[in-house]
Design a protein around this motif. Sequence first.
Motif, PDB file in Angstrom:
ATOM      1  N   GLN A  39      -6.222   6.743  -4.662  1.00 50.97           N
ATOM      2  CA  GLN A  39      -6.405   5.294  -5.247  1.00 50.97           C
ATOM      3  C   GLN A  39      -7.084   5.334  -6.686  1.00 50.97           C
ATOM      4  O   GLN A  39      -6.967   4.469  -7.645  1.00 50.97           O
ATOM      5  CB  GLN A  39      -7.320   4.817  -4.310  1.00 50.97           C
ATOM      6  CG  GLN A  39      -6.752   4.511  -3.137  1.00 50.97           C
ATOM      7  CD  GLN A  39      -7.724   3.842  -2.005  1.00 50.97           C
ATOM      8  OE1 GLN A  39      -8.696   3.511  -2.198  1.00 50.97           O
ATOM      9  NE2 GLN A  39      -7.309   3.734  -0.890  1.00 50.97           N
ATOM     10  N   TYR A  81      -2.875  -3.742   5.673  1.00 52.06           N
ATOM     11  CA  TYR A  81      -1.388  -3.505   6.325  1.00 52.06           C
ATOM     12  C   TYR A  81      -1.394  -3.311   7.645  1.00 52.06           C
ATOM     13  O   TYR A  81      -0.313  -3.153   8.337  1.00 52.06           O
ATOM     14  CB  TYR A  81      -0.606  -2.399   5.597  1.00 52.06           C
ATOM     15  CG  TYR A  81      -1.327  -1.191   5.509  1.00 52.06           C
ATOM     16  CD1 TYR A  81      -1.357  -0.095   6.704  1.00 52.06           C
ATOM     17  CD2 TYR A  81      -2.097  -0.981   4.390  1.00 52.06           C
ATOM     18  CE1 TYR A  81      -2.032   0.999   6.613  1.00 52.06           C
ATOM     19  CE2 TYR A  81      -2.880   0.458   4.453  1.00 52.06           C
ATOM     20  CZ  TYR A  81      -2.504   1.485   5.480  1.00 52.06           C
ATOM     21  OH  TYR A  81      -3.484   2.485   5.626  1.00 52.06           O
ATOM     22  N   SER A 104       1.698   4.509  -0.603  1.00 54.20           N
ATOM     23  CA  SER A 104       0.606   5.356  -1.280  1.00 54.20           C
ATOM     24  C   SER A 104       1.409   6.827  -1.655  1.00 54.20           C
ATOM     25  O   SER A 104       2.609   6.916  -1.897  1.00 54.20           O
ATOM     26  CB  SER A 104      -0.415   5.827  -0.146  1.00 54.20           C
ATOM     27  OG  SER A 104       0.169   6.434   1.082  1.00 54.20           O
ATOM     28  N   TYR A 114      -3.503  -4.427  -3.040  1.00 53.74           N
ATOM     29  CA  TYR A 114      -3.876  -3.977  -2.010  1.00 53.74           C
ATOM     30  C   TYR A 114      -3.328  -2.627  -1.406  1.00 53.74           C
ATOM     31  O   TYR A 114      -2.223  -2.157  -1.440  1.00 53.74           O
ATOM     32  CB  TYR A 114      -2.853  -5.121  -0.826  1.00 53.74           C
ATOM     33  CG  TYR A 114      -3.351  -6.355  -0.771  1.00 53.74           C
ATOM     34  CD1 TYR A 114      -4.613  -6.675  -0.062  1.00 53.74           C
ATOM     35  CD2 TYR A 114      -2.792  -7.426  -1.511  1.00 53.74           C
ATOM     36  CE1 TYR A 114      -4.992  -8.122   0.001  1.00 53.74           C
ATOM     37  CE2 TYR A 114      -3.277  -8.673  -1.408  1.00 53.74           C
ATOM     38  CZ  TYR A 114      -4.260  -9.103  -0.739  1.00 53.74           C
ATOM     39  OH  TYR A 114      -4.540 -10.517  -0.655  1.00 53.74           O
ATOM     40  N   ARG A 115      -4.571  -1.961  -1.265  1.00 56.24           N
ATOM     41  CA  ARG A 115      -4.501  -0.442  -0.391  1.00 56.24           C
ATOM     42  C   ARG A 115      -4.915  -0.453   0.620  1.00 56.24           C
ATOM     43  O   ARG A 115      -4.920   0.575   1.472  1.00 56.24           O
ATOM     44  CB  ARG A 115      -5.340   0.363  -1.381  1.00 56.24           C
ATOM     45  CG  ARG A 115      -4.478   0.940  -2.868  1.00 56.24           C
ATOM     46  CD  ARG A 115      -3.184   1.433  -2.804  1.00 56.24           C
ATOM     47  NE  ARG A 115      -3.053   2.821  -2.148  1.00 56.24           N
ATOM     48  CZ  ARG A 115      -2.988   3.779  -2.528  1.00 56.24           C
ATOM     49  NH1 ARG A 115      -2.803   3.784  -3.857  1.00 56.24           N
ATOM     50  NH2 ARG A 115      -2.897   4.864  -1.976  1.00 56.24           N
ATOM     51  N   SER A 116      -5.087  -1.749   1.146  1.00 52.35           N
ATOM     52  CA  SER A 116      -5.490  -2.056   2.546  1.00 52.35           C
ATOM     53  C   SER A 116      -5.058  -3.274   2.803  1.00 52.35           C
ATOM     54  O   SER A 116      -4.369  -4.097   2.202  1.00 52.35           O
ATOM     55  CB  SER A 116      -7.188  -1.839   2.662  1.00 52.35           C
ATOM     56  OG  SER A 116      -7.623  -2.301   4.258  1.00 52.35           O
ATOM     57  N   SER A 174     -12.813   5.023   2.299  1.00 49.71           N
ATOM     58  CA  SER A 174     -11.427   5.609   1.642  1.00 49.71           C
ATOM     59  C   SER A 174     -11.545   7.065   1.921  1.00 49.71           C
ATOM     60  O   SER A 174     -12.209   7.508   0.946  1.00 49.71           O
ATOM     61  CB  SER A 174     -11.395   5.054   0.341  1.00 49.71           C
ATOM     62  OG  SER A 174     -11.352   3.623   0.129  1.00 49.71           O
ATOM     63  N   ALA A 180       0.887  -1.323  -0.054  1.00 50.11           N
ATOM     64  CA  ALA A 180       0.021  -0.028   0.008  1.00 50.11           C
ATOM     65  C   ALA A 180       0.875   1.206  -0.023  1.00 50.11           C
ATOM     66  O   ALA A 180       0.605   2.152   0.763  1.00 50.11           O
ATOM     67  CB  ALA A 180      -0.893   0.024   1.111  1.00 50.11           C
ATOM     68  N   VAL A 206      -9.487  -2.404  -0.905  1.00 50.52           N
ATOM     69  CA  VAL A 206      -9.429  -0.924  -0.233  1.00 50.52           C
ATOM     70  C   VAL A 206     -10.203  -1.183   1.134  1.00 50.52           C
ATOM     71  O   VAL A 206     -10.774  -2.145   1.486  1.00 50.52           O
ATOM     72  CB  VAL A 206     -10.091  -0.031  -1.158  1.00 50.52           C
ATOM     73  CG1 VAL A 206      -9.604   0.061  -2.514  1.00 50.52           C
ATOM     74  CG2 VAL A 206     -12.034  -0.676  -1.472  1.00 50.52           C
TER      75      VAL A 206
END
Length: 481
Positions: A221, A273, A152, A269-271, A215, A150, A211
């Motif tokens: 994203q 972690y 960012s 994956y942005r979620s 968000s 993730a 996500v």
Amino acid sequence: MSQARLPPCIPLPLEHKLLVTVIEKAKDWALMHGVGMRDKKHFTKDSIQIAPFVLLPSPFPSTEFNKAVELQPVLNELMHKVAHDVEFLEHTLQNALQVDEFTANLYDIWIKVREEGITQSISLGLFRSDYLMQCTEANVIKQVEFNTIASSFGAITSNLPAMSRYILRQLGHGDLIKKMPENGALSGLCSGIIEAYDLFGVANAIVIFVVEEVSYNICDQRFHEFEISEKRPDIMIHRKTLNELYEETTVNDKKQLILEGRPVAVVYYRSGYEPSQYPSSREWDARLRVERSSAIKCPSIQYQLAGTKKVQQTLASPGVLEKFMGTGATTNSVRDIFTGLYSLDFDESGERAVDMALADAERFVLKPQREGGGNNLYGPDVREALLRMRHSRERAAYILMERILPPLVSGYVVRPGAPVPPPLCDLVSELGIFGVIIGTKEKIFSNRQVGHMLRTKLADANEGGVAAGLGALDSPFLLDS
């Protein structure tokens, strides 16, 4: 010892009327170009507000910026090798696993997929290596951390150079924009996802972005989705939470992950972690299902384990880099970016580290195995935590890191809802370099540096996460040596 300073890109302070005018222009530019986030206090999907940003680009020595850029492919390959060294990860994480439930759960998934036989040998890494400058006679970069999941702000910060160039021109300093490096992070990161999709090689496959339930960092994203859609209209992207993955996906007899009747090529994956993103067993079951499937993971479970702080600390130990990289100038260059990193295991070196930190807590940061910002302990909190944990196994879930003392620069931080104009403040900046790597244990298909971000915070703030509300987005203004 007084903290070193770097000169701002133009003389400061700015005259009041000019400052108010240019901030109004900058805010509108930010909103109209997606330098925004959703409001955490008054959340609605119908609007965004400006993301915190620094009005003027912050100075950064060009030699150190270029060094970080050149090192990124080297660090990508190093972490790729670490992630595929089963014995090294097992040995490095063994003490942390006894006391850190989150890392232990990730590790258990890794064991299960290895025992069953890894279905997808290809991993996609969209990495980011973060640096602060250490004040010395010649300011040099020191690595804060290496992010493997993730990573960012590649998307939004790709817009920051254009925004800073606009602001400098409005202030009559258009001649300075040549000192600002271009930033292709968004395009580069998306090219990694597209390349992994093509390696998967199944017609009609889709991509899933994992996500959060809500968000806030939506622009960062969505820009990835828009960019991929523009470059490759044939690639369909779905946004799903871990819970939705649990409810809506299956694995077929070919071990393909299936969503709405279509195979999944890449799971990005942005979620996923931090512990709060796994509130029940359903989320962990979803993560295991994805890992068991043939989808290419970004990151794979072993990449995420390689990004733990314990691995970072161990790599800085004598002889460890040489195990992965051999000896030579490149290995020395990597070792030079490490600051002091110390284990807190229950052995002689761990006891020495505890004594050292208790004697001078201000010199150190206490870091747990966490991504996402807001988890580290500083100063008096280091001493308090170590006194509490001294005889507890809990301390093995942390590492001790020497605190990096970066140079100061004067600047203005523009925040949503804050009074205008903001005060002129002392700031410090953290540079992140993005990298893409795709490969198997035996072969690396792609490995490159793709862009950068600069995240700036008030000099007296310990943490600097923008999404956590502590830092501000920025762009580097390169200084000649």
